[in-house]
Design an enzyme around this catalytic site. Structure first.
Site, mmCIF file in Angstrom:
data_model
loop_
_atom_site.group_PDB
_atom_site.id
_atom_site.type_symbol
_atom_site.label_atom_id
_atom_site.label_comp_id
_atom_site.label_asym_id
_atom_site.label_seq_id
_atom_site.Cartn_x
_atom_site.Cartn_y
_atom_site.Cartn_z
ATOM 1 N N LYS A 114 -14.733 -45.471 -74.160
ATOM 2 C CA LYS A 114 -14.404 -46.497 -75.242
ATOM 3 C C LYS A 114 -13.325 -46.252 -76.067
ATOM 4 C CE LYS A 114 -19.261 -47.608 -76.205
ATOM 5 N NZ LYS A 114 -20.162 -47.942 -76.997
ATOM 6 N N LYS A 196 -21.856 -54.727 -62.455
ATOM 7 C CA LYS A 196 -23.232 -54.600 -63.189
ATOM 8 C C LYS A 196 -23.278 -55.857 -63.624
ATOM 9 C CE LYS A 196 -23.898 -52.772 -67.185
ATOM 10 N NZ LYS A 196 -24.392 -51.863 -68.450
ATOM 11 N N LYS A 199 -23.810 -57.921 -70.548
ATOM 12 C CA LYS A 199 -23.665 -59.011 -71.644
ATOM 13 C C LYS A 199 -22.516 -59.182 -72.051
ATOM 14 C CE LYS A 199 -25.403 -55.784 -75.116
ATOM 15 N NZ LYS A 199 -25.902 -54.581 -74.288
HETATM 16 P P1 ATP Z 1 -23.068 -54.031 -71.270
HETATM 17 O O1 ATP Z 1 -24.125 -54.983 -70.713
HETATM 18 O O2 ATP Z 1 -22.401 -54.971 -72.360
HETATM 19 O O3 ATP Z 1 -22.482 -53.373 -70.333
HETATM 20 P P2 ATP Z 1 -24.579 -52.025 -71.903
HETATM 21 O O4 ATP Z 1 -24.720 -51.657 -70.397
HETATM 22 O O5 ATP Z 1 -24.169 -50.815 -72.571
HETATM 23 O O6 ATP Z 1 -23.917 -53.107 -72.273
HETATM 24 P P3 ATP Z 1 -27.210 -51.640 -73.115
HETATM 25 O O7 ATP Z 1 -27.583 -52.508 -74.044
HETATM 26 O O8 ATP Z 1 -26.516 -50.301 -73.670
HETATM 27 O O9 ATP Z 1 -26.132 -52.284 -72.303
HETATM 28 O O10 ATP Z 1 -28.261 -51.212 -72.082
HETATM 29 C C1 ATP Z 1 -29.443 -51.000 -72.473
HETATM 30 C C2 ATP Z 1 -30.216 -50.370 -71.258
HETATM 31 O O11 ATP Z 1 -30.201 -51.124 -70.417
HETATM 32 C C3 ATP Z 1 -29.192 -49.236 -70.856
HETATM 33 O O12 ATP Z 1 -30.282 -48.056 -70.718
HETATM 34 C C4 ATP Z 1 -28.798 -49.604 -69.449
HETATM 35 O O13 ATP Z 1 -28.669 -48.462 -68.685
HETATM 36 C C5 ATP Z 1 -29.528 -50.781 -69.151
HETATM 37 N N1 ATP Z 1 -28.899 -51.924 -68.363
HETATM 38 C C6 ATP Z 1 -28.119 -52.604 -69.010
HETATM 39 N N2 ATP Z 1 -27.694 -53.461 -68.286
HETATM 40 C C7 ATP Z 1 -28.366 -53.260 -66.906
HETATM 41 C C8 ATP Z 1 -28.143 -53.654 -65.458
HETATM 42 N N3 ATP Z 1 -27.575 -54.788 -65.081
HETATM 43 N N4 ATP Z 1 -29.054 -53.333 -64.636
HETATM 44 C C9 ATP Z 1 -29.866 -52.285 -64.774
HETATM 45 N N5 ATP Z 1 -29.963 -51.496 -66.116
HETATM 46 C C10 ATP Z 1 -29.265 -51.995 -67.036
#
Ligand code: ATP
Ligand code: LTN
Length: 333
Positions: A114, A196, A199
């Site tokens: 970050k 991945k 969002k």
């Molecule tokens: P971003 O989607 O912006 O990269 P992030 O990965 O930090 O944000 P979080 O909101 O922190 O998303 O995710 C919450 C939880 O959901 C975490 O435990 C993460 O591992 C899981 N998660 C997020 N995106 C995925 C995905 N595409 N597939 C599986 N698990 C996910």
């Protein structure tokens, strides 16, 4: 009462990646660990380690709370609350910073990632973030902490801090154990299936959001990238697009990858995509309905108030005991 604690950051709309990778896991764990009480909170204090628009943040906090409930968490063994509404979290964060070394924080890979992205304004709070997270967990003497693989390092540091405090003061904190899902259903982007589903991806076509309409869901799946081989089997390396769609199908239908392969081996990609769209729509529609009921209701506020009250009761007590151990303030009779 044994506690399971986890937090989620309010940083944008929820997509089916987060749903399948995280929320559904909570729902399942709640049934499996029905003797435990779940403390689940919206980590808004964590979210502001990076600048946020205030109205956007406020909206996201409420949306996230409603979405978690809409996805089927049950009330019996749950306290859902907003982190900043329970003041002991920030207090504990400070106290635990006094037990955390600079070198430990410098080693955190999330901080390094970050900090690299936000070179200009790296805040002190981004650096001390793991101490806040340790406080979130240790305040409730959590036995288990369900998190994704990415949070493992923070949890190890939390355990080290707990052990350090215990070595000095005797058994004071429960040393928490991580609960990391074995089949970490990693859902990939629909347009770039080697990354991945996220969002923060600028391309809206890369994901299906939980609040997307039926039409949008169908469109997104129809336009999902696949390969040109036109034979139906799972192969993550050579057929990442199709394999991702098979994973989504398998997770939602709760059947194995092999069962999906078997079921659709003789149909075209186009027909499989239609079947997948039907399945996603069927699964998301009731969640969306429940979400819209909740977001407008007084029920949601009542649940969050109740959650904050229970969390405050427990955490204030623990924080007061820790103050006392440290010699802070005055001795009370
Ligand atoms: P971003 O989607 O912006 O990269 P992030 O990965 O930090 O944000 P979080 O909101 O922190 O998303 O995710 C919450 C939880 O959901 C975490 O435990 C993460 O591992 C899981 N998660 C997020 N995106 C995925 C995905 N595409 N597939 C599986 N698990 C996910
Ligand atoms: N850092 C976590 C969110 C989080 C958390 C916690 C998870 C904050 N406090 C306590 C488990 C326990 C994340 O970014 N996903």
């Amino acid at each position: 009462m044994k506690h399971i604690v986890s937090g989620i950051q309010p940083t944008g709309s929820i997509n089916i990646g987060t749903y399948l990778g995280s929320i559904r896991n909570f729902v399942r764990l709640q049934r499996e660990y029905d003797e435990h009480h779940f403390m689940l909170f919206i980590a808004d204090l964590h979210a502001i380690t990076i600048p946020r628009d205030r109205l956007e943040l406020r909206k996201t906090i409420k949306e996230l709370a409603a979405m978690y409930l809409a996805c089927g968490l049950r009330q019996e063994n749950l306290s859902l609350f907003i982190q900043s509404e329970v003041p002991a979290h920030s207090h504990m964060s400070y106290l635990l910073q006094c037990f955390t070394y600079m070198g430990e924080l410098e080693r955190m890979t999330q901080f390094k990632d970050k900090a690299q992205k936000h070179e200009k304004g790296v805040t002190a709070s981004l650096f001390t973030y793991p101490a806040l997270m340790a406080g979130d967990i240790l305040l409730y003497d959590a036995e288990y902490v369900p998190v994704g693989e990415d949070q493992k390092q923070h949890l190890e540091l939390t355990r080290d801090i707990a052990i350090r405090v215990n070595n000095r003061f005797g058994e004071f904190f429960t040393v928490p154990k991580p609960l990391i899902p074995k089949v970490g259903a990693r859902i990939m982007s629909l347009t770039e299936p080697t990354a991945k589903m996220s969002k923060s991806d600028a391309n809206v076509k890369s994901r299906i959001n939980m609040l997307d309409t039926d039409d949008i869901i169908r469109k997104r799946i129809r336009s999902a990238v696949t390969d040109s081989e036109a034979s139906f089997y799972y192969d993550k390396t050579n057929k990442p697009g199709l394999s991702n769609l098979i994973t989504i199908y398998s997770a939602l239908a709760d059947i194995s990858i092999e069962a999906v392969e078997q079921k659709y081996k003789d149909v075209s990609y186009k027909d499989f995509k239609e079947a997948l769209a039907d399945l996603v729509i069927e699964n998301l529609r009731p969640i969306r309905q429940r979400y819209h009921e909740l977001i407008q209701s007084k029920e949601l506020d009542a649940i969050l108030d109740e959650g904050a009250a229970y969390a405050s009761k427990i955490s204030n007590k623990k924080a007061a005991k820790f103050n006392h151990k440290l010699g802070l303030g005055r001795k009370r009779k």
